[in-house]
Scaffold this active site. Sequence first.
Site, PDB file in Angstrom:
ATOM      1  N   GLY A  20       0.793  -1.215   0.000  1.00 27.03           N
ATOM      2  CA  GLY A  20       0.000   0.000   0.000  1.00 27.03           C
ATOM      3  C   GLY A  20       0.827   1.268   0.000  1.00 27.03           C
ATOM      4  O   GLY A  20       1.865   1.362  -0.664  1.00 27.03           O
ATOM      5  N   ILE A  21       0.394   2.254   0.765  1.00 25.14           N
ATOM      6  CA  ILE A  21       1.078   3.540   0.811  1.00 25.14           C
ATOM      7  C   ILE A  21       2.499   3.374   1.338  1.00 25.14           C
ATOM      8  O   ILE A  21       3.432   4.018   0.856  1.00 25.14           O
ATOM      9  CB  ILE A  21       0.287   4.535   1.677  1.00 25.14           C
ATOM     10  CG1 ILE A  21      -1.087   4.811   1.044  1.00 25.14           C
ATOM     11  CG2 ILE A  21       1.051   5.843   1.837  1.00 25.14           C
ATOM     12  CD1 ILE A  21      -1.999   5.649   1.908  1.00 25.14           C
ATOM     13  N   VAL A  67       5.526  -3.458  15.345  1.00 27.91           N
ATOM     14  CA  VAL A  67       5.815  -2.140  15.913  1.00 27.91           C
ATOM     15  C   VAL A  67       5.427  -2.019  17.382  1.00 27.91           C
ATOM     16  O   VAL A  67       5.754  -1.014  18.016  1.00 27.91           O
ATOM     17  CB  VAL A  67       5.120  -1.014  15.108  1.00 27.91           C
ATOM     18  CG1 VAL A  67       5.750  -0.858  13.746  1.00 27.91           C
ATOM     19  CG2 VAL A  67       3.618  -1.257  15.015  1.00 27.91           C
ATOM     20  N   ASN A  93       4.824   4.850   9.703  1.00 27.72           N
ATOM     21  CA  ASN A  93       3.673   4.679   8.818  1.00 27.72           C
ATOM     22  C   ASN A  93       2.704   3.595   9.285  1.00 27.72           C
ATOM     23  O   ASN A  93       1.514   3.664   8.989  1.00 27.72           O
ATOM     24  CB  ASN A  93       4.166   4.355   7.407  1.00 27.72           C
ATOM     25  CG  ASN A  93       3.039   3.995   6.470  1.00 27.72           C
ATOM     26  OD1 ASN A  93       2.207   4.823   6.129  1.00 27.72           O
ATOM     27  ND2 ASN A  93       2.998   2.721   6.062  1.00 27.72           N
ATOM     28  N   SER A 149      -3.865  11.786   9.747  1.00 28.63           N
ATOM     29  CA  SER A 149      -5.015  11.710   8.851  1.00 28.63           C
ATOM     30  C   SER A 149      -5.791  13.014   8.940  1.00 28.63           C
ATOM     31  O   SER A 149      -5.877  13.617  10.014  1.00 28.63           O
ATOM     32  CB  SER A 149      -5.925  10.543   9.241  1.00 28.63           C
ATOM     33  OG  SER A 149      -7.176  10.623   8.586  1.00 28.63           O
ATOM     34  N   TYR A 162      -9.932   5.266  15.763  1.00 29.68           N
ATOM     35  CA  TYR A 162      -8.928   5.589  14.753  1.00 29.68           C
ATOM     36  C   TYR A 162      -8.648   7.092  14.724  1.00 29.68           C
ATOM     37  O   TYR A 162      -7.499   7.534  14.741  1.00 29.68           O
ATOM     38  CB  TYR A 162      -9.392   5.108  13.378  1.00 29.68           C
ATOM     39  CG  TYR A 162      -8.516   5.594  12.245  1.00 29.68           C
ATOM     40  CD1 TYR A 162      -7.303   4.978  11.975  1.00 29.68           C
ATOM     41  CD2 TYR A 162      -8.904   6.683  11.456  1.00 29.68           C
ATOM     42  CE1 TYR A 162      -6.484   5.419  10.945  1.00 29.68           C
ATOM     43  CE2 TYR A 162      -8.095   7.134  10.426  1.00 29.68           C
ATOM     44  CZ  TYR A 162      -6.890   6.498  10.170  1.00 29.68           C
ATOM     45  OH  TYR A 162      -6.099   6.955   9.153  1.00 29.68           O
ATOM     46  N   LEU A 194      -8.425  10.649   2.218  1.00 26.24           N
ATOM     47  CA  LEU A 194      -8.732   9.278   1.840  1.00 26.24           C
ATOM     48  C   LEU A 194      -7.978   8.942   0.559  1.00 26.24           C
ATOM     49  O   LEU A 194      -8.148   9.605  -0.463  1.00 26.24           O
ATOM     50  CB  LEU A 194     -10.236   9.104   1.631  1.00 26.24           C
ATOM     51  CG  LEU A 194     -10.699   7.699   1.229  1.00 26.24           C
ATOM     52  CD1 LEU A 194     -10.358   6.672   2.303  1.00 26.24           C
ATOM     53  CD2 LEU A 194     -12.203   7.702   0.943  1.00 26.24           C
ATOM     54  N   THR A 199      -5.209  -1.532  -0.535  1.00 24.21           N
ATOM     55  CA  THR A 199      -5.941  -2.045   0.620  1.00 24.21           C
ATOM     56  C   THR A 199      -7.237  -1.278   0.820  1.00 24.21           C
ATOM     57  O   THR A 199      -8.298  -1.867   1.065  1.00 24.21           O
ATOM     58  CB  THR A 199      -5.082  -1.950   1.888  1.00 24.21           C
ATOM     59  OG1 THR A 199      -3.834  -2.603   1.665  1.00 24.21           O
ATOM     60  CG2 THR A 199      -5.785  -2.611   3.063  1.00 24.21           C
TER      61      THR A 199
END
Length: 256
Positions: A20-21, A67, A93, A149, A162, A194, A199
């Site tokens: 992903g990112i 992590v 990340n 975010s 979240y 977003l 994913t």
Amino acid sequence: MSKTISLDGSVAVVTGGAVGIGAVYVEGMARAGASVLATDIDEVAAIALAKRLQADGLQVESMRMDVTDPAQIDEALRFAQATFGGVDILVNNAALFTTLLPMRPFTEIESEDWARVMKVNVEAPFLCAKAALPYLRQSGRGRIINISSTTALTGAPTLLHYITSKGAVIALTRALAREVGGDAITVNNIAPGLTSSPTALSTVDAERFDAAAATRAVKRHQQPEDLVGTLLFLASEASSFVTGQTHVVDGGAFLQ
């Protein structure tokens, strides 16, 4: 003399860097000249990414890392130093997001879920920064880049654990920048909108992506590659006097 955006000679450690990112971050930094250790709890995906990028002549290694485990964090940092000669950049990340879907009212979030999100999304960046500090001090040009975010800025509903965790990351960034600035270490935060990562595309309804695009000044879907320019700037010498900041990358949906 002007400073340019180059990571030549730098060593970066990226958490959640296998897919992903995170994988886009790893590749972007490697193509900018950095040696990169991609860490992830998904060891198979991390190895596959490293092999693909190595085939392009890039300096990328991989390691399985949880992590939330200080011993594994320490092992990864030691590996980066032994393999590449040090650590200059930490990208925090790794986080829980898509596994928390579908969205639901806060009254339906169990205490166990809340604690798990805080452990991965908030405590882990703290643990990684703490473990990386000696290496970043030795570097003399250390960079910590956290990932938050825009939901923490807008107060979006029905994903409270979240969103609260990402708000904590913003506060962590500001306070940590104050503590380590004397060591020539900068701490910054990227707040993406977003993003159409593989994913997210597999778990988030298409209507949500369209709705997000409609709110932006640049009216299109956000791609993982849209985040790389800001990441490289914050990781480079060009940003040596920028610290404690949250850099919103969302095409102009949230205008601060």
